[in-house]
Design a protein around this motif. Structure first.
Motif, short mmCIF file in Angstrom:
data_model
loop_
_atom_site.label_atom_id
_atom_site.label_comp_id
_atom_site.label_asym_id
_atom_site.label_seq_id
_atom_site.Cartn_x
_atom_site.Cartn_y
_atom_site.Cartn_z
N LEU A 1 209.16 -12.25 33.69
CA LEU A 1 210.55 -12.10 34.10
C LEU A 1 210.66 -12.57 35.56
O LEU A 1 210.47 -11.77 36.48
CB LEU A 1 211.00 -10.64 33.97
CG LEU A 1 210.68 -9.98 32.61
CD1 LEU A 1 210.66 -8.48 32.71
CD2 LEU A 1 211.69 -10.45 31.58
N ASP A 2 210.90 -13.84 35.76
CA ASP A 2 210.95 -14.45 37.09
C ASP A 2 209.63 -14.26 37.82
O ASP A 2 208.62 -14.75 37.37
CB ASP A 2 212.14 -13.92 37.90
CG ASP A 2 213.47 -14.25 37.23
OD1 ASP A 2 213.61 -15.39 36.73
OD2 ASP A 2 214.36 -13.38 37.21
N LYS B 1 205.18 -10.36 28.97
CA LYS B 1 206.54 -10.84 29.21
C LYS B 1 206.64 -11.23 30.67
O LYS B 1 206.31 -10.44 31.56
CB LYS B 1 207.59 -9.76 28.93
CG LYS B 1 207.63 -9.26 27.52
CD LYS B 1 208.35 -10.20 26.61
CE LYS B 1 208.45 -9.56 25.23
NZ LYS B 1 208.82 -10.41 24.20
N GLY C 1 207.47 -16.31 27.92
CA GLY C 1 207.46 -16.88 29.26
C GLY C 1 206.84 -18.25 29.20
O GLY C 1 206.40 -18.71 28.14
#
Length: 159
Positions: free
Chosen positions: A104-105, A102, A28
């Motif tokens: 994720l948006d 991680k 990210g």
């Protein structure tokens, strides 16, 4: 006779072995990962300081605690009450070490290990450790904890 090259190779091998054991896998935007790591560190500071209202504010409005052996705890007020329910004990140290993060948006997850020390009401000190999973969600542009799951480990964590 052992050469200096052998000692260097053994040192490099030892470093690589240790690094592999504690390898971190982050994916990210680095700025966003840094924010999550910073929040985790501040979370630990607040926990040690006994600042349970401020600690609860790190959770989403509909956040959930999922500790081992008890029911799911939902909502900031209930989360604050759960953390504050540890009367008679003083948290001396708490640290989370993320193994993986991680992003994720507007959601993220991280998991890893935690450890800490508590001063019990009877004056004894206990150490503890375990593993955790946190699901993060952006709320009003800020990262907040949506799901906080943990359970203890019997074996000591590697140093």
């Amino acid at each position: 006779m052992t050469s200096i090259r052998t000692y260097i190779m053994l040192g490099v091998f030892g470093f690589l072995l240790t690094t592999a054991t504690f390898a971190q896998n982050y994916a990210g935007a680095p700025k966003e990962i840094a924010k999550l790591l910073d929040i985790s560190a501040k979370f630990s500071e607040l926990y040690v300081a006994g600042e349970y209202k401020a600690l609860a504010d790190y959770y989403t409005l509909d956040g959930k605690l999922i500790p081992e052996r008890i029911d799911i705890i939902e909502g900031r007020k209930a989360i604050e009450e759960r953390w504050a329910s540890q009367k008679g004990r003083k948290i001396l140290m708490h640290k989370m070490t993320a193994t993986e993060i991680k992003i994720l948006d507007d959601h993220a997850y991280d998991y890893g290990y935690y450890k800490g020390k508590t001063l019990q009401a009877n004056g004894e000190t206990s150490s503890w450790q375990g593993k955790y999973v946190i699901i993060w969600k952006k709320e009003a542009g800020d990262w907040k904890i949506y799901l906080d799951i943990w359970n203890s480990l019997n074996e000591p964590l590697p140093e």
